[in-house]
Motif scaffolding. Structure first.
Motif, mmCIF file in Angstrom:
data_model
loop_
_atom_site.group_PDB
_atom_site.id
_atom_site.type_symbol
_atom_site.label_atom_id
_atom_site.label_comp_id
_atom_site.label_asym_id
_atom_site.label_seq_id
_atom_site.Cartn_x
_atom_site.Cartn_y
_atom_site.Cartn_z
ATOM 1 N N VAL A 46 36.274 4.749 -40.611
ATOM 2 C CA VAL A 46 36.332 6.006 -39.876
ATOM 3 C C VAL A 46 35.424 6.998 -40.596
ATOM 4 O O VAL A 46 35.357 7.001 -41.821
ATOM 5 C CB VAL A 46 37.780 6.544 -39.828
ATOM 6 N N LYS A 47 34.736 7.829 -39.860
ATOM 7 C CA LYS A 47 33.822 8.773 -40.484
ATOM 8 C C LYS A 47 34.548 9.652 -41.486
ATOM 9 O O LYS A 47 35.505 10.353 -41.142
ATOM 10 C CB LYS A 47 33.168 9.655 -39.422
ATOM 11 N N LEU A 55 27.444 11.967 -50.426
ATOM 12 C CA LEU A 55 26.820 10.912 -49.638
ATOM 13 C C LEU A 55 27.951 10.187 -48.918
ATOM 14 O O LEU A 55 28.864 9.666 -49.563
ATOM 15 C CB LEU A 55 26.049 9.937 -50.538
ATOM 16 N N ALA A 56 27.933 10.196 -47.596
ATOM 17 C CA ALA A 56 29.020 9.596 -46.828
ATOM 18 C C ALA A 56 28.449 8.674 -45.757
ATOM 19 O O ALA A 56 27.512 9.041 -45.050
ATOM 20 C CB ALA A 56 29.884 10.677 -46.176
ATOM 21 N N MET A 57 29.025 7.473 -45.664
ATOM 22 C CA MET A 57 28.583 6.513 -44.658
ATOM 23 C C MET A 57 29.789 5.897 -43.963
ATOM 24 O O MET A 57 30.832 5.676 -44.597
ATOM 25 C CB MET A 57 27.724 5.411 -45.293
ATOM 26 N N THR A 58 29.642 5.652 -42.665
ATOM 27 C CA THR A 58 30.689 4.987 -41.894
ATOM 28 C C THR A 58 30.361 3.504 -41.824
ATOM 29 O O THR A 58 29.331 3.111 -41.271
ATOM 30 C CB THR A 58 30.768 5.579 -40.478
ATOM 31 N N LEU A 59 31.212 2.688 -42.421
ATOM 32 C CA LEU A 59 30.975 1.252 -42.435
ATOM 33 C C LEU A 59 32.259 0.500 -42.737
ATOM 34 O O LEU A 59 33.231 1.070 -43.230
ATOM 35 C CB LEU A 59 29.906 0.887 -43.473
ATOM 36 N N ASP A 60 32.250 -0.783 -42.418
ATOM 37 C CA ASP A 60 33.353 -1.685 -42.741
ATOM 38 C C ASP A 60 32.983 -2.388 -44.044
ATOM 39 O O ASP A 60 31.942 -3.061 -44.119
ATOM 40 C CB ASP A 60 33.538 -2.701 -41.612
ATOM 41 N N VAL A 61 33.807 -2.255 -45.072
ATOM 42 C CA VAL A 61 33.471 -2.837 -46.369
ATOM 43 C C VAL A 61 33.408 -4.357 -46.334
ATOM 44 O O VAL A 61 32.928 -4.986 -47.282
ATOM 45 C CB VAL A 61 34.472 -2.381 -47.454
ATOM 46 N N ARG A 62 33.880 -4.978 -45.238
ATOM 47 C CA ARG A 62 33.769 -6.429 -45.099
ATOM 48 C C ARG A 62 32.396 -6.844 -44.573
ATOM 49 O O ARG A 62 32.054 -8.029 -44.587
ATOM 50 C CB ARG A 62 34.855 -6.950 -44.152
ATOM 51 N N ASP A 63 31.604 -5.877 -44.120
ATOM 52 C CA ASP A 63 30.268 -6.122 -43.575
ATOM 53 C C ASP A 63 29.266 -6.117 -44.721
ATOM 54 O O ASP A 63 28.893 -5.064 -45.229
ATOM 55 C CB ASP A 63 29.929 -5.039 -42.547
ATOM 56 N N HIS A 64 28.820 -7.300 -45.145
ATOM 57 C CA HIS A 64 27.960 -7.401 -46.328
ATOM 58 C C HIS A 64 26.639 -6.667 -46.151
ATOM 59 O O HIS A 64 26.133 -6.063 -47.104
ATOM 60 C CB HIS A 64 27.697 -8.875 -46.644
ATOM 61 N N ASN A 86 37.715 1.149 -55.886
ATOM 62 C CA ASN A 86 37.902 0.234 -54.761
ATOM 63 C C ASN A 86 39.259 0.525 -54.126
ATOM 64 O O ASN A 86 40.280 -0.062 -54.492
ATOM 65 C CB ASN A 86 37.834 -1.212 -55.245
ATOM 66 N N ASN A 87 39.256 1.435 -53.169
ATOM 67 C CA ASN A 87 40.498 1.873 -52.537
ATOM 68 C C ASN A 87 40.727 1.236 -51.163
ATOM 69 O O ASN A 87 41.868 1.091 -50.730
ATOM 70 C CB ASN A 87 40.500 3.397 -52.396
ATOM 71 N N ALA A 88 39.650 0.848 -50.474
ATOM 72 C CA ALA A 88 39.794 0.334 -49.111
ATOM 73 C C ALA A 88 40.705 -0.889 -49.072
ATOM 74 O O ALA A 88 40.685 -1.733 -49.973
ATOM 75 C CB ALA A 88 38.422 -0.006 -48.536
ATOM 76 N N GLY A 89 41.500 -0.982 -48.026
ATOM 77 C CA GLY A 89 42.403 -2.110 -47.851
ATOM 78 C C GLY A 89 43.274 -1.870 -46.630
ATOM 79 O O GLY A 89 43.179 -0.820 -45.982
ATOM 80 N N GLY A 90 44.134 -2.807 -46.330
ATOM 81 C CA GLY A 90 44.997 -2.627 -45.165
ATOM 82 C C GLY A 90 45.989 -3.758 -45.043
ATOM 83 O O GLY A 90 45.841 -4.811 -45.660
ATOM 84 N N THR A 91 47.020 -3.528 -44.236
ATOM 85 C CA THR A 91 48.032 -4.550 -44.051
ATOM 86 C C THR A 91 48.752 -4.340 -42.727
ATOM 87 O O THR A 91 48.516 -3.356 -42.013
ATOM 88 C CB THR A 91 49.053 -4.532 -45.215
ATOM 89 N N PHE A 92 49.626 -5.268 -42.401
ATOM 90 C CA PHE A 92 50.525 -5.148 -41.259
ATOM 91 C C PHE A 92 51.803 -5.896 -41.613
ATOM 92 O O PHE A 92 51.801 -6.793 -42.464
ATOM 93 C CB PHE A 92 49.891 -5.717 -39.981
ATOM 94 N N HIS A 93 52.896 -5.500 -40.971
ATOM 95 C CA HIS A 93 54.184 -6.119 -41.271
ATOM 96 C C HIS A 93 54.419 -7.304 -40.354
ATOM 97 O O HIS A 93 54.432 -7.167 -39.133
ATOM 98 C CB HIS A 93 55.315 -5.099 -41.102
ATOM 99 N N ALA A 94 54.566 -8.490 -40.952
ATOM 100 C CA ALA A 94 54.832 -9.708 -40.186
ATOM 101 C C ALA A 94 55.341 -10.779 -41.131
ATOM 102 O O ALA A 94 54.881 -10.872 -42.286
ATOM 103 C CB ALA A 94 53.571 -10.201 -39.478
#
Length: 254
Positions: A46-47, A55-64, A86-94
């Motif tokens: 997200v922007k 310096l700010a960029m919108t990107l997915d850290v999984r995109d090499h 290295n703060n980016a990350g995410g999860t879901f409950h399952a």
């Protein structure tokens, strides 16, 4: 540094990179590092809000490819990286049995391999005295029903932190982790809301031993400490920013 002084905590002129900096912990860390004098480069899917970094960029850290473009922009702007968060990350409950192979792969990429990729790209720009800070989770240190793969990846990141601390020590680069929990962020609130919407064999809504929830700025304070000279002799360790949850072995106050 002969002695601790008020200037010891300052990060004036240092270059910091913070991933996942559009909100929550990442945003608080980016703003705190900037407040203490660092030049800050941020990225997020997200922007990032104006003012979170120079310096700010919108990107997915999984995109090499996108990460390489980001790394090149940092290189052209400052030529080095003194602090990497290295703060980016995410999860879901399952439940584990309900997590598809694709869902598992997403959790692995979001919480581990993107971190190793970011470190590989920025490490050549890191001089002696640089600091790498990996944001893990209290789930890395205790059972996490409903978050098995996520917790496993955070535990892997904890192990990586220790191994890299030893590998990079000869270069004078420190590697540490922050393990937050019970911090009031948008992401935490969303996960908790989804958990409460289904029957669980345990109570997910409890307070940590300190008796109140924390704030993203609490994690930011730990990052400022680990980034600077106050922590010049600290490497390979984890700072638990969780109101005492880790010390209590997962016990929380009702």
């Amino acid at each position: 540094m002969a002695a601790v002084s008020p200037d010891t905590i300052l990060l004036t002129g240092r270059v910091a990179v913070v991933t996942g900096a559009a909100r929550g912990i990442g945003l608080a860390v980016a703003e705190a590092l900037g407040a203490f004098g660092a030049h800050v480069a941020v990225c997020d899917r997200v922007k990032p809000p104006h003012g979170s970094g120079k310096l700010a960029m919108t990107l997915d850290v999984r995109d090499h490819v996108a990460v390489e473009v980001f790394a090149q922009a940092v290189r052209e702007r400052w030529g080095r990286v003194d602090i990497l968060v290295n703060n980016a990350g995410g999860t879901f409950h399952a439940g584990f049995a309900d997590t598809s192979p694709r869902g598992e792969q997403i959790l692995i990429e979001e919480n581990f391999t993107q971190v190793t990729g970011m470190i590989r790209r920025l490490l050549p720009m890191m001089p002696p005295g640089a600091s790498i800070i990996n944001v893990t989770s209290s789930e890395a240190h205790q059972a996490a029903p409903g978050f098995a793969v996520y917790a496993a990846m955070k535990a892997a990141l904890e192990s990586l932190t220790k191994s890299l601390a030893l590998e990079l020590a000869p270069r004078g680069i420190r590697v540490n982790a922050i393990a937050p929990d019970a911090l009031q962020t948008e992401g935490e609130a969303g996960v908790r809301e989804r958990m409460l919407a289904r029957p669980l064999p345990y109570d997910p809504v409890r307070l940590p031993p300190l008796g109140h929830m924390g704030d993203p700025c609490d994690a930011a304070g730990a990052a400022v400490f680990l980034a600077g000279d106050l922590a010049r002799f600290v490497t390979g360790t984890t700072v638990h920013v969780d109101g005492g949850i880790s010390a209590a072995g997962g016990w929380r106050r009702r």
